[in-house]
Design a protein around this motif. Structure first.
Motif: not given
Length: 255
Positions: A154-179
């Protein structure tokens, strides 16, 4: 939902130690590139349970000093146990937005998976610029949770889980690319930007470190993922061959 999917939220110190073990390759690379020398003053910002302090203490030798800063007394207690008998290690309680360090006194510094949690990453980097001396070298390492990949039918649920992790779980989820950009804006010169990919093949280790079950439960309770679909996704992951990975970015910069 009456019970927690997967493992419950772990003790923070245990979580950090397990995560450090999973990322052993990038951590060694970061320490190697810092190029710590005998006699230097080295700062570990957000040192947690002190995972890296003994290695740093060995590198500075008898004439250097290693300073670990963390705001959590429980973390510092674990760190004290780890560095017991190491005379050249100092542990200080403090906020990384206002480091308890004199200006211009640090030769080497590292921040490892801390900026993704703080209120203002730019302020922390500005503080790091303040406490380091001219010619200092700094190592930064942060994940990019947008790149979290979990293999599932169920790849779409995996994608939904990643979106949720980035949006709600980690405060600055994409900071790695911005370092790199943030480091330059803080006044540092960027020497290198490296990316590594921690890979998880063991479901239980991934559940503990990536929060597969506990974060899926949150997503279900908040109506972000269908209950039956999310529960089935998690159950299927636990049954067969497992794969998950994400990108972790390391930046080496100079003062």
């Amino acid at each position: 939902m009456s019970s927690t999917l997967g493992v419950p939220r772990p003790d923070q110190a245990d979580y950090m130690l397990r995560a450090a073990s999973a990322g052993r390759e990038y951590k060694q690379q970061l320490l190697d590139l810092l190029g710590v020398r005998p006699g230097q003053t080295v700062l570990d910002v957000g040192c947690g349970p002190g995972t890296d302090l003994p290695a740093l203490a060995e590198q500075v030798g008898g004439s250097g000093v290693v300073i670990g800063v963390d705001r959590d007394p429980a973390m510092l207690a674990r760190a004290r146990e780890r560095v017991n008998g190491l005379l050249r290690v100092e542990l200080r309680e403090g906020d990384v937005h206002a480091l308890p360090i004199e200006s211009g006194t640090v030769d080497r510094a590292k921040i490892d998976r801390v900026l993704m949690h703080v209120a203002e990453p730019a302020e922390v980097l500005a503080e790091l610029h303040r406490v380091t001396r001219q010619g200092a070298r700094i190592g930064l390492a942060e994940p990019d949770w947008d790149t979290l990949s979990v293999d599932a039918e169920d790849l779409e649920t995996s994608r939904a889980f990643t979106r949720y992790t980035s949006a709600e779980v980690v405060r600055h989820a994409t900071i790695g690319r911005s370092l790199g950009r943030l480091a330059e804006q803080a006044g540092f010169g960027v020497e290198s930007v490296l990316a590594t990919t921690p890979v998880f093949r063991n479901f239980r280790d991934a559940d503990h470190t990536l929060g597969l079950g506990r974060n899926m439960q949150r997503a279900i309770e908040e109506g972000r993922i269908d209950r039956d679909r999310g529960s089935r996704w998690f159950a299927d992951l636990s049954q067969g061959p497992f794969y998950a990975s994400f990108t972790l970015v390391s930046v080496i910069c100079s003062r």
